[in-house]
Design a protein around this motif. Structure first.
Motif, PDB file in Angstrom:
ATOM      1  N   TRP A  92      -3.084   4.731  -2.925  1.00 43.70           N
ATOM      2  CA  TRP A  92      -4.137   5.502  -2.260  1.00 43.70           C
ATOM      3  C   TRP A  92      -3.907   6.976  -2.574  1.00 43.70           C
ATOM      4  O   TRP A  92      -2.965   7.589  -2.066  1.00 43.70           O
ATOM      5  CB  TRP A  92      -4.101   5.261  -0.740  1.00 43.70           C
ATOM      6  CG  TRP A  92      -4.643   3.923  -0.335  1.00 43.70           C
ATOM      7  CD1 TRP A  92      -4.325   2.707  -0.860  1.00 43.70           C
ATOM      8  CD2 TRP A  92      -5.622   3.682   0.692  1.00 43.70           C
ATOM      9  NE1 TRP A  92      -5.028   1.710  -0.233  1.00 43.70           N
ATOM     10  CE2 TRP A  92      -5.836   2.278   0.727  1.00 43.70           C
ATOM     11  CE3 TRP A  92      -6.333   4.485   1.566  1.00 43.70           C
ATOM     12  CZ2 TRP A  92      -6.740   1.694   1.620  1.00 43.70           C
ATOM     13  CZ3 TRP A  92      -7.227   3.900   2.463  1.00 43.70           C
ATOM     14  CH2 TRP A  92      -7.431   2.515   2.472  1.00 43.70           C
ATOM     15  N   LYS A 101      -4.600   0.281  -8.536  1.00 44.24           N
ATOM     16  CA  LYS A 101      -3.446  -0.599  -8.363  1.00 44.24           C
ATOM     17  C   LYS A 101      -2.726  -0.787  -9.690  1.00 44.24           C
ATOM     18  O   LYS A 101      -3.312  -0.603 -10.762  1.00 44.24           O
ATOM     19  CB  LYS A 101      -3.881  -1.952  -7.808  1.00 44.24           C
ATOM     20  CG  LYS A 101      -4.804  -2.701  -8.725  1.00 44.24           C
ATOM     21  CD  LYS A 101      -5.020  -4.108  -8.243  1.00 44.24           C
ATOM     22  CE  LYS A 101      -5.945  -4.825  -9.239  1.00 44.24           C
ATOM     23  NZ  LYS A 101      -6.049  -6.234  -9.025  1.00 44.24           N
ATOM     24  N   ILE A 147      -0.701  -0.784  -4.402  1.00 42.93           N
ATOM     25  CA  ILE A 147      -2.070  -0.335  -4.154  1.00 42.93           C
ATOM     26  C   ILE A 147      -1.940   1.158  -3.837  1.00 42.93           C
ATOM     27  O   ILE A 147      -1.432   1.525  -2.773  1.00 42.93           O
ATOM     28  CB  ILE A 147      -2.702  -1.064  -2.950  1.00 42.93           C
ATOM     29  CG1 ILE A 147      -2.450  -2.575  -3.031  1.00 42.93           C
ATOM     30  CG2 ILE A 147      -4.170  -0.709  -2.808  1.00 42.93           C
ATOM     31  CD1 ILE A 147      -3.128  -3.260  -4.177  1.00 42.93           C
ATOM     32  N   GLY A 157     -11.791  12.758  -0.479  1.00 41.21           N
ATOM     33  CA  GLY A 157     -11.598  11.505   0.255  1.00 41.21           C
ATOM     34  C   GLY A 157     -10.384  10.759  -0.258  1.00 41.21           C
ATOM     35  O   GLY A 157      -9.278  11.308  -0.313  1.00 41.21           O
ATOM     36  N   VAL A 158     -10.631   9.508  -0.664  1.00 45.27           N
ATOM     37  CA  VAL A 158      -9.516   8.718  -1.173  1.00 45.27           C
ATOM     38  C   VAL A 158      -9.975   7.893  -2.375  1.00 45.27           C
ATOM     39  O   VAL A 158     -11.112   7.405  -2.408  1.00 45.27           O
ATOM     40  CB  VAL A 158      -8.932   7.811  -0.063  1.00 45.27           C
ATOM     41  CG1 VAL A 158      -9.977   6.871   0.499  1.00 45.27           C
ATOM     42  CG2 VAL A 158      -7.729   7.015  -0.551  1.00 45.27           C
ATOM     43  N   HIS A 159      -9.078   7.805  -3.348  1.00 45.76           N
ATOM     44  CA  HIS A 159      -9.364   6.998  -4.526  1.00 45.76           C
ATOM     45  C   HIS A 159      -8.241   5.972  -4.626  1.00 45.76           C
ATOM     46  O   HIS A 159      -7.065   6.317  -4.513  1.00 45.76           O
ATOM     47  CB  HIS A 159      -9.417   7.892  -5.763  1.00 45.76           C
ATOM     48  CG  HIS A 159      -9.795   7.160  -6.993  1.00 45.76           C
ATOM     49  ND1 HIS A 159      -8.897   6.753  -7.935  1.00 45.76           N
ATOM     50  CD2 HIS A 159     -11.011   6.729  -7.425  1.00 45.76           C
ATOM     51  CE1 HIS A 159      -9.526   6.117  -8.902  1.00 45.76           C
ATOM     52  NE2 HIS A 159     -10.810   6.085  -8.619  1.00 45.76           N
ATOM     53  N   ILE A 160      -8.634   4.714  -4.812  1.00 47.44           N
ATOM     54  CA  ILE A 160      -7.613   3.666  -4.766  1.00 47.44           C
ATOM     55  C   ILE A 160      -7.508   2.951  -6.109  1.00 47.44           C
ATOM     56  O   ILE A 160      -8.530   2.541  -6.678  1.00 47.44           O
ATOM     57  CB  ILE A 160      -7.939   2.654  -3.646  1.00 47.44           C
ATOM     58  CG1 ILE A 160      -7.977   3.413  -2.308  1.00 47.44           C
ATOM     59  CG2 ILE A 160      -6.888   1.552  -3.550  1.00 47.44           C
ATOM     60  CD1 ILE A 160      -9.164   3.117  -1.498  1.00 47.44           C
ATOM     61  N   TYR A 199      -6.688   6.659   6.729  1.00 48.11           N
ATOM     62  CA  TYR A 199      -6.150   6.501   5.374  1.00 48.11           C
ATOM     63  C   TYR A 199      -4.705   5.990   5.391  1.00 48.11           C
ATOM     64  O   TYR A 199      -4.236   5.392   4.427  1.00 48.11           O
ATOM     65  CB  TYR A 199      -6.166   7.826   4.614  1.00 48.11           C
ATOM     66  CG  TYR A 199      -7.536   8.366   4.272  1.00 48.11           C
ATOM     67  CD1 TYR A 199      -8.651   7.532   4.198  1.00 48.11           C
ATOM     68  CD2 TYR A 199      -7.703   9.708   3.980  1.00 48.11           C
ATOM     69  CE1 TYR A 199      -9.897   8.045   3.867  1.00 48.11           C
ATOM     70  CE2 TYR A 199      -8.945  10.230   3.643  1.00 48.11           C
ATOM     71  CZ  TYR A 199     -10.048   9.389   3.590  1.00 48.11           C
ATOM     72  OH  TYR A 199     -11.261   9.897   3.252  1.00 48.11           O
ATOM     73  N   SER A 212      -9.891  15.893  -6.147  1.00 50.57           N
ATOM     74  CA  SER A 212     -10.150  14.561  -5.574  1.00 50.57           C
ATOM     75  C   SER A 212     -10.695  14.769  -4.171  1.00 50.57           C
ATOM     76  O   SER A 212     -10.196  15.609  -3.426  1.00 50.57           O
ATOM     77  CB  SER A 212      -8.845  13.767  -5.460  1.00 50.57           C
ATOM     78  OG  SER A 212      -8.205  13.705  -6.698  1.00 50.57           O
ATOM     79  N   LYS A 246       0.852  -1.202   0.000  1.00 46.47           N
ATOM     80  CA  LYS A 246       0.000   0.000   0.000  1.00 46.47           C
ATOM     81  C   LYS A 246       0.887   1.252   0.000  1.00 46.47           C
ATOM     82  O   LYS A 246       1.737   1.420   0.872  1.00 46.47           O
ATOM     83  CB  LYS A 246      -0.894   0.005   1.245  1.00 46.47           C
ATOM     84  CG  LYS A 246      -1.704   1.287   1.409  1.00 46.47           C
ATOM     85  CD  LYS A 246      -2.568   1.277   2.664  1.00 46.47           C
ATOM     86  CE  LYS A 246      -3.213   2.619   2.897  1.00 46.47           C
ATOM     87  NZ  LYS A 246      -4.035   2.663   4.105  1.00 46.47           N
TER      88      LYS A 246
END
Lengths: 502, 165
Positions: B59, B43, B57, B38-41, B74, B36, B6
């Motif tokens: 974040w 890979k 991964i 929050g968070v966008h994930i 996070y 953006s 991560k």
């Protein structure tokens, strides 16, 4: 009804998933994602890849807000709560997409506005830096030109007094005119740099307004005639004879406007006028204007014509006149106004607040006083000239020798001055400010602090390439009686010497 | 050996975090700035050899001008952090030292790579001068727009994480 609504709401908003500690699905709703039993949750979305790392060995509950689980076709922004219990993870996903979309638009507007203002600030800072650099360059460059220009002016004057044939005399006239033009341009550039840096301050004095108008009349009548133009000047009779204001700067504004009118008027006439707008107590508001029948200014140029180095077509000069006018009027809390028609002519005018003395200053005004000054030459005076620049040395020596009233000793190092003034007796010291080893202002301070009256009271004239008022004030404070800024001519130098020797 | 790590990408808003990730994952770039939240994930797997790969991964965290305000959840379980600043906006790196201290308090020993992005907007010599005047040390200067050093950044980080695994 309520039960149905609750079911509908829950089904569209939530998904609950149960996994083992490796993230393999044990059980799940299918409301938001399709999840088969036995599949690794990380395959549904990369968020779940690191679920065991996230929870670690000791963490029992964690909440993640605003996680975007959407894919390229669907936006899905959720809050996720993970609870570790009995060797399993219970994952509760709440769909809050609509809520976060509204937050996104607020954040977008906020961030864009902050970034825009940061970029504007940076741009302004950059422009200020460039402007500062430009002004410093102009100022330094102009100062560097002062020494050679002073020498040229002085030597030209000396040469003019020598025996010349007609051809040499004509050449010298051209040389003198060119030098005068160069001096004026240099002064314009310096004025502009000083205005831009906020270092130019007004110096109001009481002056004879009628004499100022007469001076302008004489100057521009001659110049207009040379170009086949008619120049007229009118001034309201009601304007007080004596005005208090910065005569030099007012003259600079009016001459710039008149010069411009002459430059851009191939034929026809130029009118300079002064009108009294208002008068109250000791205050008077005057309107000055210059009208011409010249080429006029195209409409698209009206906004830029006041900028530095802006010119209409190929004309002489460097295009600083109107920019100086704008800067000087701004110092006087006024502004130039322009009415112009391309091909027909222009009208530049401004209103300015001035004062006038309530009592007639009569013979005490500086103008009259200076007129009555009589130079008294009774004997030969002893001058100590302290100057390290050979060119300036030569021109100053020549000026002093030609005047015929002085015995001159020359010293080129500031450190030798004290020795000279202790051993000899001087009537006046003529001293460059920028000397090696010890500066002229430091020397003046030492001389003024000397215990013997005959030494501490010797008049000192400072010579400097610096024209900043604050700096000149500092030199005077250090003990210099008069400070002359280069370039100056021999008349100015001699008149100051005689004044101090009186 | 196949491992996944991560990596949290964070920094002030508008510095190009999402663009860096998009350049690395999709090899694309857009000039349109979309905030953006929050968070966008996402890979991406980097293969070092037939049987050796690292899946990063990534974040992508919502930008903030106050790093101390980042939600701690996070950062949980992260193996690496990329701190991105915008080389054309001094406000995004003028408090870098303070930002890194506050980050360290939340993440302990997680390695941090410092990246100055948008190198295409500034002159390299001027940038060197500005960063050295402000005493800013960095690991990479990148441009998501041109792709300059982007793969290099992620690949080197992946190698480092693989060695530490």
């Amino acid at each position: 009804m309520l039960k149905e609504f609750r079911e509908y709401y829950k089904n569209n908003k939530f998904q609950f998933i149960l996994t083992d500690l490796e993230g393999s699905v044990i059980d799940s709703d299918q409301n938001l994602f399709r999840t088969e039993k036995g599949t690794a949750l990380g395959e549904i979305h990369p968020f779940f890849f690191s679920i065991s790392d996230i929870m670690g060995p000791n963490r029992e509950k964690t909440v993640f807000h605003c996680v975007q689980l959407g894919n390229s076709t669907e936006e899905l922004t959720v809050d996720i709560e993970i609870i570790k219990q009995n060797g399993q993870f219970l994952i509760a996903i709440e769909n809050l997409t609509e809520h976060y979309i509204s937050y996104q638009s607020i954040a977008q507007a906020r961030n864009e506005s902050i970034i825009d203002s940061e970029l504007i600030l940076l741009k302004n800072h950059d422009l200020e830096e460039r402007e500062r650099f430009k002004n410093e360059f102009i100022q330094n460059f102009s100062h560097e030109l002062r020494n050679p220009l002073t020498n040229i002016i002085a030597l030209t004057n000396i040469l003019q007094r020598s025996q010349l044939d007609e051809e040499q005399s004509n050449i010298l006239t051209v040389l003198k005119d060119s030098t005068s033009n160069l001096k004026l341009m240099l002064e314009d550039i310096l004025s502009l740099a000083m205005i831009s840096k906020g270092k130019l301050a007004l110096n109001p004095t009481v002056f004879n307004f009628k004499q100022l108008i007469e001076f302008l009349k004489l100057t521009y009548n001659t110049r207009a005639k040379e170009r086949g133009l008619i120049f007229t000047i009118t001034a309201d009779e009601s304007i007080p004879e004596y005005i208090e204001g910065d005569r030099l700067r007012l003259l600079q504004i009016l001459t710039n406007l008149c010069d411009n009118a002459i430059k851009y008027t191939p034929n026809g006439k130029i009118i300079l006028y002064a009108i009294q707008n208002q008068r109250r107590a000791n205050k008077v508001n005057l309107r000055f204007g210059v009208k011409d029948t010249g080429i006029g200014i195209p409409e698209e140029k009206l906004e830029t014509v006041l900028e530095s180095f802006e010119q209409l077509g190929n004309t002489e000069g460097v295009g600083l006149g109107l920019s100086i006018v704008k800067g000087l009027l701004s110092l006087m809390d006024s502004r130039i106004q322009i009415e112009s028609t391309s091909g027909k002519g222009s009208h530049f005018f401004f209103d300015v607040n001035l004062q006038f003395p309530l009592h007639d200053p009569n013979n005490e005004t500086p103008d009259k006083k200076s007129k009555n000054e009589v130079v008294q030459k009774q004997k030969k005076y002893r001058v100590l000239l302290v100057e390290d620049n050979e060119g300036v040395q030569t021109s100053l020596l020549k000026t002093l020798i030609d005047a015929g009233d002085f015995f001159i000793d020359l010293v080129s190092d500031g450190a030798l001055v004290m020795q000279e003034i202790v051993n000899k007796s001087y009537d006046i010291i003529l001293m460059d400010v920028n000397l090696p080893n010890i500066t002229g202002d430091q020397l003046a301070k030492v001389i003024r602090g000397f215990p013997f009256k005959n030494i501490k009271s010797i008049p000192i004239i400072g010579i400097t390439a610096n024209s900043y008022k604050a700096q000149i004030k500092a030199y005077k404070k250090a003990g210099m009686n008069v400070v002359l800024s280069k370039p100056f001519d021999d008349k100015e130098l001699l008149s100051n010497i005689y004044k101090l020797l009186k | 050996m196949q491992i996944s790590k991560k990596v949290v990408v964070l920094g002030h808003f508008g510095v190009g975090k999402t663009s860096l990730i998009r350049r690395f994952v999709e090899d694309s770039f857009s000039d349109n700035y979309k905030v953006s939240i929050g968070v966008h994930i996402t890979k991406k797997t980097i293969e070092f050899s037939i049987d050796e790969s690292v899946t990063l991964i990534l974040w992508d965290l919502e930008g903030t001008d106050d790093i101390s305000q980042i939600r701690e959840s996070y950062l949980l379980g992260s193996h690496g952090i990329i701190f991105v600043f915008d080389v054309s906006r001094p406000t995004t790196f003028q408090n870098l030292g303070k930002d890194l201290i506050s980050l360290k308090e939340k993440t302990n020993e997680v390695p941090v790579k410092i990246v100055g992005n948008k190198s295409d907007l500034v002159d390299a010599k001027e940038l060197d001068q500005v960063l050295s005047e402000k005493n800013i040390s960095y690991d990479y200067i990148t441009s998501a727009k041109t792709g300059h050093k982007v793969n290099h950044l992620f690949e080197e980080l992946a190698k480092m994480l693989a060695i530490n695994a």
